[in-house]
Every structure is written in C-alpha cells, then in structure tokens.
Design a protein around this motif. Structure first.
Motif, mmCIF file in Angstrom:
data_model
loop_
_atom_site.group_PDB
_atom_site.id
_atom_site.type_symbol
_atom_site.label_atom_id
_atom_site.label_comp_id
_atom_site.label_asym_id
_atom_site.label_seq_id
_atom_site.Cartn_x
_atom_site.Cartn_y
_atom_site.Cartn_z
ATOM 1 N N SER A 144 0.663 -1.448 0.215
ATOM 2 C CA SER A 144 0.303 -0.173 0.051
ATOM 3 C C SER A 144 1.099 1.279 0.448
ATOM 4 N N PHE A 145 0.314 2.353 -0.762
ATOM 5 C CA PHE A 145 0.854 3.522 -0.661
ATOM 6 C C PHE A 145 -0.223 4.392 -0.615
ATOM 7 N N THR A 146 0.154 5.921 -0.664
ATOM 8 C CA THR A 146 -0.919 7.039 -0.496
ATOM 9 C C THR A 146 -0.139 7.493 -1.936
ATOM 10 N N CYS A 147 -1.189 8.029 -2.646
ATOM 11 C CA CYS A 147 -0.991 8.613 -4.095
ATOM 12 C C CYS A 147 -0.614 9.963 -3.443
ATOM 13 N N PRO A 148 0.327 10.986 -4.341
ATOM 14 C CA PRO A 148 1.228 11.993 -4.621
ATOM 15 C C PRO A 148 0.356 12.852 -4.963
ATOM 16 N N GLU A 149 -0.628 12.434 -5.930
ATOM 17 C CA GLU A 149 -1.112 12.905 -6.477
ATOM 18 C C GLU A 149 -2.610 13.226 -6.201
ATOM 19 N N CYS A 150 -2.935 12.514 -5.477
ATOM 20 C CA CYS A 150 -4.478 12.594 -5.571
ATOM 21 C C CYS A 150 -4.685 12.565 -4.125
ATOM 22 N N GLY A 151 -3.941 11.807 -3.664
ATOM 23 C CA GLY A 151 -3.502 11.970 -2.083
ATOM 24 C C GLY A 151 -4.883 10.532 -1.833
ATOM 25 N N LEU A 152 -5.411 10.039 -2.460
ATOM 26 C CA LEU A 152 -5.878 8.140 -2.615
ATOM 27 C C LEU A 152 -5.132 7.242 -1.794
ATOM 28 N N ALA A 153 -5.748 6.723 -0.475
ATOM 29 C CA ALA A 153 -4.729 5.687 -0.047
ATOM 30 C C ALA A 153 -4.785 4.229 -0.973
ATOM 31 N N VAL A 154 -3.637 3.918 -1.686
ATOM 32 C CA VAL A 154 -3.741 2.901 -2.180
ATOM 33 C C VAL A 154 -3.158 1.490 -2.212
ATOM 34 N N ARG A 155 -3.920 0.209 -1.803
ATOM 35 C CA ARG A 155 -3.629 -0.994 -1.725
ATOM 36 C C ARG A 155 -3.653 -1.942 -3.270
ATOM 37 N N LYS A 156 -2.186 -2.659 -2.952
ATOM 38 C CA LYS A 156 -2.738 -3.692 -4.143
ATOM 39 C C LYS A 156 -1.755 -5.109 -3.857
ATOM 40 N N PRO A 157 -2.703 -6.092 -4.525
ATOM 41 C CA PRO A 157 -2.102 -6.914 -4.334
ATOM 42 C C PRO A 157 -0.740 -7.134 -4.516
ATOM 43 N N ALA A 158 -0.060 -8.377 -3.908
ATOM 44 C CA ALA A 158 1.509 -8.882 -4.171
ATOM 45 C C ALA A 158 1.820 -9.871 -4.635
ATOM 46 N N GLY A 159 2.243 -9.899 -5.684
ATOM 47 C CA GLY A 159 2.858 -12.103 -5.672
ATOM 48 C C GLY A 159 3.748 -12.127 -4.914
ATOM 49 N N GLU A 160 4.430 -13.787 -5.010
ATOM 50 C CA GLU A 160 5.707 -13.627 -5.183
ATOM 51 C C GLU A 160 7.078 -12.523 -4.932
ATOM 52 N N ARG A 161 6.757 -12.730 -6.579
ATOM 53 C CA ARG A 161 7.285 -11.738 -7.157
ATOM 54 C C ARG A 161 8.095 -9.999 -6.778
ATOM 55 N N ILE A 162 6.692 -9.755 -6.473
ATOM 56 C CA ILE A 162 6.509 -8.474 -5.884
ATOM 57 C C ILE A 162 7.227 -8.171 -4.474
ATOM 58 N N VAL A 163 6.787 -9.072 -3.841
ATOM 59 C CA VAL A 163 7.092 -9.421 -2.710
ATOM 60 C C VAL A 163 8.318 -9.351 -2.398
ATOM 61 N N GLU A 164 9.446 -9.820 -3.268
ATOM 62 C CA GLU A 164 11.011 -10.583 -3.187
ATOM 63 C C GLU A 164 11.390 -8.833 -3.158
ATOM 64 N N LEU A 165 11.020 -8.109 -4.412
ATOM 65 C CA LEU A 165 11.013 -7.095 -4.797
ATOM 66 C C LEU A 165 11.519 -5.764 -3.729
ATOM 67 N N LEU A 166 10.248 -5.903 -3.099
ATOM 68 C CA LEU A 166 9.916 -4.485 -2.033
ATOM 69 C C LEU A 166 10.648 -4.939 -1.133
ATOM 70 N N THR A 167 10.514 -6.299 -0.872
ATOM 71 C CA THR A 167 11.419 -6.432 0.786
ATOM 72 C C THR A 167 13.383 -6.243 0.465
ATOM 73 N N GLY A 168 13.722 -6.900 -1.065
ATOM 74 C CA GLY A 168 14.628 -6.459 -1.290
ATOM 75 C C GLY A 168 15.207 -4.915 -1.180
ATOM 76 N N GLY A 169 14.361 -4.267 -1.779
ATOM 77 C CA GLY A 169 14.353 -2.876 -1.705
ATOM 78 C C GLY A 169 14.462 -2.019 -0.403
ATOM 79 N N GLY A 170 13.644 -2.637 0.848
ATOM 80 C CA GLY A 170 13.908 -2.065 1.931
ATOM 81 C C GLY A 170 12.825 -2.043 2.514
ATOM 82 N N VAL A 171 12.115 -2.330 1.768
ATOM 83 C CA VAL A 171 10.217 -1.495 2.213
ATOM 84 C C VAL A 171 9.861 -2.288 3.443
ATOM 85 N N ARG A 172 8.945 -1.862 4.169
ATOM 86 C CA ARG A 172 9.059 -2.442 5.797
ATOM 87 C C ARG A 172 7.848 -2.878 5.350
#
Length: 95
Positions: free
Chosen positions: A59-87
């Motif tokens: 999840s993140f907040t859109c810097p343009e409109c302020g919407l709270a965005v939530r998107k599904p995360a498959g295995e590859r996304i989880v790997e990329l985000l954790t490897g990139g230091g996302v909490r």
C-alpha cells in the motif's frame, strides 16, 4: 620470481572507504483513481504479508490525489519490495 604479485590483506573499512551511502531504491507505481504514474521510495510503501495470496498486499498514498492505494503482491513483488527495503508487516490469522 614466481610471477605471483604481492597480495595484501584489506579490511572492510578500507575496501569501502570513500563510499558515503547507497542510492535509494525507487519503485514505479500508479494510481487507479487519477491514473498518475510516479516513483516512490521504500519509505513511502508498506508491505503486508498474510497467510494467503489474497491477504498479501502493498500500500501507498498517491502523491497526486492523496488516495490510499492497496494492491495485491505476488511472490515476485514481495521479493522486490523486501529486497528494496520496504517495511514489512506479517499478518497473523485469528484461530
């Protein structure tokens, strides 16, 4: 002479001397509401890992409109985000 060059031991501190910091990782994202595309730092994203693929998302907040965005995360996304230091938050199911 055996042709072998003089090899010296080097400490980690000496090997990395002069390196001040590592560049921040940026992630490309988009908002489903305003259709903006942008880059976010690891600190702007949150990853929740649940027991199933349906309960694993980022999840993140859109810097343009302020919407709270939530998107599904498959295995590859989880790997990329954790490897990139996302909490990351691990979700536990109630028994």
């Amino acid at each position: 002479m055996s042709g072998v060059q003089d090899v010296r031991e080097m400490s980690v501190a000496v090997a990395f001397d002069g390196m001040k910091s590592v560049a921040d990782v940026l992630f490309r994202a988009g908002c489903p509401e305003c259709r903006s595309s942008f880059e976010l730092s690891a600190g702007a994203l949150r990853l929740a890992i649940g027991a199933t693929s349906k309960t694993t998302f980022y999840s993140f907040t859109c810097p343009e409109c302020g919407l709270a965005v939530r998107k599904p995360a498959g295995e590859r996304i989880v790997e990329l985000l954790t490897g990139g230091g996302v909490r990351t938050l691990r979700l536990h199911s109630a028994v």
